[in-house]
Design a protein around this motif. Structure first.
Motif, short mmCIF file in Angstrom:
data_model
loop_
_atom_site.label_atom_id
_atom_site.label_comp_id
_atom_site.label_asym_id
_atom_site.label_seq_id
_atom_site.Cartn_x
_atom_site.Cartn_y
_atom_site.Cartn_z
N VAL A 75 48.47 17.44 7.96
CA VAL A 75 48.63 18.67 7.30
C VAL A 75 50.20 18.97 7.93
N TYR A 76 51.20 19.30 6.89
CA TYR A 76 52.49 19.82 7.44
C TYR A 76 52.61 21.30 6.92
N ALA A 77 53.09 21.97 7.69
CA ALA A 77 53.52 23.28 7.23
C ALA A 77 54.91 23.66 7.24
N THR A 78 55.57 23.92 5.98
CA THR A 78 56.97 23.94 5.63
C THR A 78 57.31 25.67 6.06
N THR A 79 58.00 25.70 7.20
CA THR A 79 58.25 26.93 7.70
C THR A 79 59.32 26.75 8.67
N VAL A 80 60.00 27.89 9.02
CA VAL A 80 60.82 27.99 10.38
C VAL A 80 59.88 28.09 11.62
N ARG A 81 60.52 27.67 12.70
CA ARG A 81 59.62 27.68 13.82
C ARG A 81 59.22 28.88 14.22
N LYS A 82 57.81 29.24 14.34
CA LYS A 82 57.29 30.50 14.79
C LYS A 82 57.03 30.51 16.25
N ARG A 83 57.31 31.84 16.64
CA ARG A 83 56.96 31.92 18.17
C ARG A 83 55.50 31.91 18.30
N GLY A 84 55.11 31.29 19.56
CA GLY A 84 53.78 31.25 19.85
C GLY A 84 53.05 30.14 19.22
N VAL A 85 53.66 29.46 18.29
CA VAL A 85 53.20 28.14 17.76
C VAL A 85 53.82 27.00 18.31
N THR A 86 53.21 26.19 18.97
CA THR A 86 53.84 24.77 19.64
C THR A 86 53.07 23.49 18.82
N LYS A 87 54.04 23.03 18.04
CA LYS A 87 53.68 22.06 17.21
C LYS A 87 55.02 20.92 16.89
N PRO A 88 54.64 19.62 16.64
CA PRO A 88 55.83 18.92 16.35
C PRO A 88 56.65 19.41 15.32
N VAL A 89 58.03 19.13 15.34
CA VAL A 89 58.80 19.64 14.32
C VAL A 89 59.30 18.65 13.65
N MET A 90 59.49 18.43 12.25
CA MET A 90 60.23 17.41 11.64
C MET A 90 60.74 17.77 10.67
N THR A 91 62.06 17.06 10.18
CA THR A 91 62.76 17.34 8.80
C THR A 91 61.76 16.67 7.83
N PRO A 92 62.20 16.93 6.42
CA PRO A 92 61.52 16.16 5.44
C PRO A 92 62.02 14.88 5.53
N GLU A 93 63.10 14.51 5.87
CA GLU A 93 63.30 12.97 5.82
C GLU A 93 62.74 12.32 6.95
N GLN A 94 62.25 12.86 8.05
CA GLN A 94 61.64 12.38 9.14
C GLN A 94 60.23 12.15 8.64
N ALA A 95 59.67 13.10 7.86
CA ALA A 95 58.35 13.21 7.56
C ALA A 95 57.82 12.04 6.66
N ALA A 96 58.85 11.87 5.78
CA ALA A 96 58.45 10.89 4.56
C ALA A 96 57.90 9.81 5.06
N PRO A 97 58.73 8.92 5.91
CA PRO A 97 58.01 7.64 6.40
C PRO A 97 56.72 7.79 7.28
N ALA A 98 56.85 9.04 7.83
CA ALA A 98 55.82 9.04 8.69
C ALA A 98 54.40 9.26 7.58
N ILE A 99 54.70 9.98 6.59
CA ILE A 99 53.46 10.21 5.78
C ILE A 99 52.94 8.82 5.18
N ARG A 100 54.09 8.12 4.81
CA ARG A 100 53.77 6.86 4.06
C ARG A 100 53.05 5.66 5.17
N ALA A 101 53.35 5.84 6.30
CA ALA A 101 52.67 4.92 7.43
C ALA A 101 51.21 5.38 7.80
N ALA A 102 51.11 6.87 7.70
CA ALA A 102 49.83 7.14 8.08
C ALA A 102 48.57 6.74 7.55
N GLU A 103 47.45 6.56 8.05
CA GLU A 103 46.25 6.69 7.32
C GLU A 103 45.69 7.76 6.93
#
Length: 239
Positions: A75-103
């Protein structure tokens, strides 16, 4: 698998329709709606979708974000980085191949038009999806956000480029010279070339100007027809 587009508490039917249009432009067709403000179906969505009716017809309605993404592994959340939320951050360009490669399935969350995703929505995601944007004006509407993500996804798919419009070939030099000669004769007849010592420079300037565009034969015929009409009108006035 293509990612699922999840619109969380969207406010306007028009924006849902525009998001559907953006999705289908780039090969995405599965939309899920979480508690749309004005209910669903929404009569305003269809006209705004401009033909992307299949996306709206198959859109699924959910009461919560958790229900909407229950069958998704990523699950990817499109948003600016929020305080108090520590999660990996990607651009759409980086996420696209990750989504294609994921099971498993992937879902991309988009928040309400006015406020975006809240902290609880983002907490359900594993990755934050964001784009570099003007810090002084970071306002994207819903369809713009969807089209940014959908376009990056499409770059790794087999979508066809729009058909290329075949242009007419440039005219041969002989035809261009004929048009320039016709114009030159008309300019001489009208007394345009003055003073005499400037005539070579003026002629050279006109030649450079008329040689620049790469006229087609049809364009030259049209322009010469215009010149002939002007010459004929002038001759008629004299008579």
């Amino acid at each position: 698998m293509n990612p699922v587009i999840v619109l969380v508490r969207p406010q306007l039917g028009e924006n849902i329709g525009k998001a559907a249009r953006a999705m289908l432009n780039f090969g995405l067709a599965e939309m899920r709606l979480v508690a749309p403000r004005d209910g669903w179906p929404n009569p305003s969505a269809g006209p705004a979708a401009s033909g992307a009716d299949i996306v709206l017809e198959k859109a699924q309605l959910f009461d919560s974000v958790a229900d909407a993404v229950a069958d998704c592994t990523h699950v990817y959340a499109t948003t600016v980085r929020k305080r108090g939320v520590t999660k990996p951050v990607m651009t759409p360009e980086q996420a696209a191949p990750a989504i294609r490669a994921a099971e498993g399935r992937s879902a991309i969350l988009f928040g309400p038009e006015r406020s975006g995703l809240d902290t609880d929505d983002v907490a359900l995601a594993r990755t934050i999806l964001t784009v570099p944007i003007n810090p002084e004006f970071g306002s994207l509407n819903l369809a713009q956000a969807v089209i940014l993500v959908a376009y990056e996804w499409s770059k790794g798919t087999a979508l066809e480029m729009p058909p290329v419009t075949q242009l007419d070939p440039p005219a041969p030099q002989e035809e261009l010279e004929g048009m320039i000669g016709q114009l030159d004769a008309m300019l001489v007849d009208s007394g345009y070339y003055f003073p005499p010592n400037r005539v070579p420079t003026i002629r050279r300037t006109l030649r450079v100007l008329l040689s620049r565009p790469g006229w087609t034969s049809q364009e030259l015929r049209t322009l010469r027809g215009v010149l002939s009409a002007l010459a004929g009108r002038k001759a008629h006035r004299r008579s």
